[in-house]
Design a protein around this motif. Sequence first.
Motif, PDB file in Angstrom:
ATOM      1  N   SER A 161      24.642  61.765 -28.898  1.00  0.00           N
ATOM      2  CA  SER A 161      23.805  61.177 -28.456  1.00  0.00           C
ATOM      3  C   SER A 161      23.620  60.681 -27.212  1.00  0.00           C
ATOM      4  O   SER A 161      25.749  61.436 -26.847  1.00  0.00           O
ATOM      5  CB  SER A 161      24.622  59.212 -29.059  1.00  0.00           C
ATOM      6  N   ALA A 162      23.333  60.755 -26.459  1.00  0.00           N
ATOM      7  CA  ALA A 162      23.166  60.672 -25.161  1.00  0.00           C
ATOM      8  C   ALA A 162      22.376  59.678 -24.544  1.00  0.00           C
ATOM      9  O   ALA A 162      21.523  59.064 -24.587  1.00  0.00           O
ATOM     10  CB  ALA A 162      22.018  61.827 -24.481  1.00  0.00           C
ATOM     11  N   VAL A 163      23.714  58.700 -23.494  1.00  0.00           N
ATOM     12  CA  VAL A 163      23.016  57.407 -22.930  1.00  0.00           C
ATOM     13  C   VAL A 163      22.929  58.166 -21.342  1.00  0.00           C
ATOM     14  O   VAL A 163      24.158  58.968 -20.300  1.00  0.00           O
ATOM     15  CB  VAL A 163      24.443  56.686 -22.915  1.00  0.00           C
ATOM     16  N   ASP A 164      22.452  57.766 -20.260  1.00  0.00           N
ATOM     17  CA  ASP A 164      22.409  58.183 -18.966  1.00  0.00           C
ATOM     18  C   ASP A 164      22.903  56.702 -18.440  1.00  0.00           C
ATOM     19  O   ASP A 164      22.859  55.749 -18.902  1.00  0.00           O
ATOM     20  CB  ASP A 164      20.821  57.691 -18.050  1.00  0.00           C
ATOM     21  N   ALA A 165      24.019  56.882 -17.362  1.00  0.00           N
ATOM     22  CA  ALA A 165      25.071  55.870 -17.060  1.00  0.00           C
ATOM     23  C   ALA A 165      24.203  55.116 -16.168  1.00  0.00           C
ATOM     24  O   ALA A 165      24.801  53.851 -16.026  1.00  0.00           O
ATOM     25  CB  ALA A 165      25.581  56.574 -16.371  1.00  0.00           C
ATOM     26  N   GLU A 166      23.360  54.789 -15.560  1.00  0.00           N
ATOM     27  CA  GLU A 166      22.876  54.444 -14.185  1.00  0.00           C
ATOM     28  C   GLU A 166      21.236  53.639 -14.693  1.00  0.00           C
ATOM     29  O   GLU A 166      21.571  52.524 -14.969  1.00  0.00           O
ATOM     30  CB  GLU A 166      21.752  55.129 -14.037  1.00  0.00           C
ATOM     31  N   SER A 167      20.866  53.602 -16.130  1.00  0.00           N
ATOM     32  CA  SER A 167      19.875  53.051 -16.750  1.00  0.00           C
ATOM     33  C   SER A 167      20.530  52.260 -18.552  1.00  0.00           C
ATOM     34  O   SER A 167      19.593  51.858 -19.016  1.00  0.00           O
ATOM     35  CB  SER A 167      18.184  53.849 -16.954  1.00  0.00           C
ATOM     36  N   VAL A 199      19.648  54.247 -21.175  1.00  0.00           N
ATOM     37  CA  VAL A 199      19.004  54.290 -21.666  1.00  0.00           C
ATOM     38  C   VAL A 199      19.741  55.169 -23.089  1.00  0.00           C
ATOM     39  O   VAL A 199      20.192  56.186 -22.324  1.00  0.00           O
ATOM     40  CB  VAL A 199      16.890  55.015 -21.101  1.00  0.00           C
ATOM     41  N   GLU A 200      19.446  55.733 -24.127  1.00  0.00           N
ATOM     42  CA  GLU A 200      20.025  55.671 -24.718  1.00  0.00           C
ATOM     43  C   GLU A 200      18.990  57.080 -25.641  1.00  0.00           C
ATOM     44  O   GLU A 200      17.993  56.484 -26.456  1.00  0.00           O
ATOM     45  CB  GLU A 200      21.144  55.185 -26.332  1.00  0.00           C
ATOM     46  N   VAL A 201      19.093  58.059 -26.328  1.00  0.00           N
ATOM     47  CA  VAL A 201      18.845  59.008 -27.256  1.00  0.00           C
ATOM     48  C   VAL A 201      19.569  59.416 -28.193  1.00  0.00           C
ATOM     49  O   VAL A 201      20.704  59.621 -27.732  1.00  0.00           O
ATOM     50  CB  VAL A 201      17.718  59.802 -26.076  1.00  0.00           C
ATOM     51  N   SER A 202      18.985  60.028 -29.062  1.00  0.00           N
ATOM     52  CA  SER A 202      19.620  61.162 -30.484  1.00  0.00           C
ATOM     53  C   SER A 202      18.854  61.979 -30.983  1.00  0.00           C
ATOM     54  O   SER A 202      18.081  61.890 -30.455  1.00  0.00           O
ATOM     55  CB  SER A 202      19.862  60.133 -31.121  1.00  0.00           C
ATOM     56  N   LEU A 204      16.881  63.598 -23.001  1.00  0.00           N
ATOM     57  CA  LEU A 204      17.332  62.217 -22.722  1.00  0.00           C
ATOM     58  C   LEU A 204      16.593  62.131 -20.945  1.00  0.00           C
ATOM     59  O   LEU A 204      15.864  61.574 -20.721  1.00  0.00           O
ATOM     60  CB  LEU A 204      18.804  62.057 -21.757  1.00  0.00           C
ATOM     61  N   ALA A 205      16.644  63.161 -20.840  1.00  0.00           N
ATOM     62  CA  ALA A 205      15.452  63.523 -19.354  1.00  0.00           C
ATOM     63  C   ALA A 205      13.801  63.633 -19.268  1.00  0.00           C
ATOM     64  O   ALA A 205      12.991  62.398 -18.468  1.00  0.00           O
ATOM     65  CB  ALA A 205      15.977  65.099 -18.654  1.00  0.00           C
ATOM     66  N   TYR A 206      13.892  63.703 -20.807  1.00  0.00           N
ATOM     67  CA  TYR A 206      11.906  63.532 -20.876  1.00  0.00           C
ATOM     68  C   TYR A 206      11.717  61.819 -21.504  1.00  0.00           C
ATOM     69  O   TYR A 206      11.109  62.136 -20.826  1.00  0.00           O
ATOM     70  CB  TYR A 206      11.546  64.482 -22.427  1.00  0.00           C
ATOM     71  N   VAL A 207      13.065  61.918 -21.839  1.00  0.00           N
ATOM     72  CA  VAL A 207      12.049  59.902 -21.961  1.00  0.00           C
ATOM     73  C   VAL A 207      12.782  59.474 -20.431  1.00  0.00           C
ATOM     74  O   VAL A 207      12.114  58.438 -20.614  1.00  0.00           O
ATOM     75  CB  VAL A 207      13.252  59.479 -23.268  1.00  0.00           C
ATOM     76  N   LEU A 208      13.106  59.941 -19.820  1.00  0.00           N
ATOM     77  CA  LEU A 208      13.345  58.794 -18.022  1.00  0.00           C
ATOM     78  C   LEU A 208      12.170  59.339 -17.565  1.00  0.00           C
ATOM     79  O   LEU A 208      11.543  58.407 -17.237  1.00  0.00           O
ATOM     80  CB  LEU A 208      14.313  59.020 -17.875  1.00  0.00           C
ATOM     81  N   ALA A 209      11.720  60.614 -18.160  1.00  0.00           N
ATOM     82  CA  ALA A 209      10.555  61.058 -17.042  1.00  0.00           C
ATOM     83  C   ALA A 209       9.021  59.880 -17.626  1.00  0.00           C
ATOM     84  O   ALA A 209       8.287  59.939 -16.158  1.00  0.00           O
ATOM     85  CB  ALA A 209      10.259  62.529 -16.616  1.00  0.00           C
ATOM     86  N   LYS A 210       8.731  60.499 -18.710  1.00  0.00           N
ATOM     87  CA  LYS A 210       8.551  59.433 -19.567  1.00  0.00           C
ATOM     88  C   LYS A 210       8.192  58.075 -18.284  1.00  0.00           C
ATOM     89  O   LYS A 210       6.858  57.432 -18.422  1.00  0.00           O
ATOM     90  CB  LYS A 210       8.152  59.194 -20.614  1.00  0.00           C
ATOM     91  N   ARG A 211       9.190  57.149 -19.228  1.00  0.00           N
ATOM     92  CA  ARG A 211       9.511  55.652 -18.410  1.00  0.00           C
ATOM     93  C   ARG A 211       8.635  55.535 -17.170  1.00  0.00           C
ATOM     94  O   ARG A 211       8.842  55.450 -16.468  1.00  0.00           O
ATOM     95  CB  ARG A 211      11.023  55.701 -18.726  1.00  0.00           C
ATOM     96  N   ARG A 212       9.148  56.700 -16.211  1.00  0.00           N
ATOM     97  CA  ARG A 212       9.084  56.784 -14.746  1.00  0.00           C
ATOM     98  C   ARG A 212       7.818  56.739 -14.863  1.00  0.00           C
ATOM     99  O   ARG A 212       7.028  56.159 -13.952  1.00  0.00           O
ATOM    100  CB  ARG A 212       9.982  58.114 -13.895  1.00  0.00           C
ATOM    101  N   ARG A 213       7.153  57.730 -15.435  1.00  0.00           N
ATOM    102  CA  ARG A 213       5.162  57.609 -15.057  1.00  0.00           C
ATOM    103  C   ARG A 213       5.020  56.204 -15.764  1.00  0.00           C
ATOM    104  O   ARG A 213       3.378  56.508 -15.033  1.00  0.00           O
ATOM    105  CB  ARG A 213       5.238  59.040 -15.987  1.00  0.00           C
ATOM    106  N   HIS A 214       5.244  56.077 -16.688  1.00  0.00           N
ATOM    107  CA  HIS A 214       4.489  55.265 -17.668  1.00  0.00           C
ATOM    108  C   HIS A 214       4.963  53.380 -17.048  1.00  0.00           C
ATOM    109  O   HIS A 214       4.383  52.353 -17.654  1.00  0.00           O
ATOM    110  CB  HIS A 214       4.402  54.918 -18.703  1.00  0.00           C
ATOM    111  N   GLY A 215       5.861  53.318 -16.077  1.00  0.00           N
ATOM    112  CA  GLY A 215       6.606  52.226 -15.738  1.00  0.00           C
ATOM    113  C   GLY A 215       7.539  51.439 -16.698  1.00  0.00           C
ATOM    114  O   GLY A 215       7.398  50.526 -16.888  1.00  0.00           O
TER     115      GLY A 215
END
Length: 64
Positions: free
Chosen positions: A22-28, A30-33, A53-64
Amino acid sequence: MGRAPSEVFIEFCRIGNAVKVSAVDAESLVEVSVMGSATTPATVLERAAIRKLAYVLAKRRRHG
């Protein structure tokens, strides 16, 4: 793909012959595994989780 988050928490959990990473972004928070074989080097699994995790965060930024 987006850039890797600046601070990431990583957790390894062995489940039989597999490992869940599991990887969790400390700022947001957001968790992925990802899952992999227990024989796969930890660094390979960790990199895969961080890339996901980087992919999911980028996708969230693109789609709000």
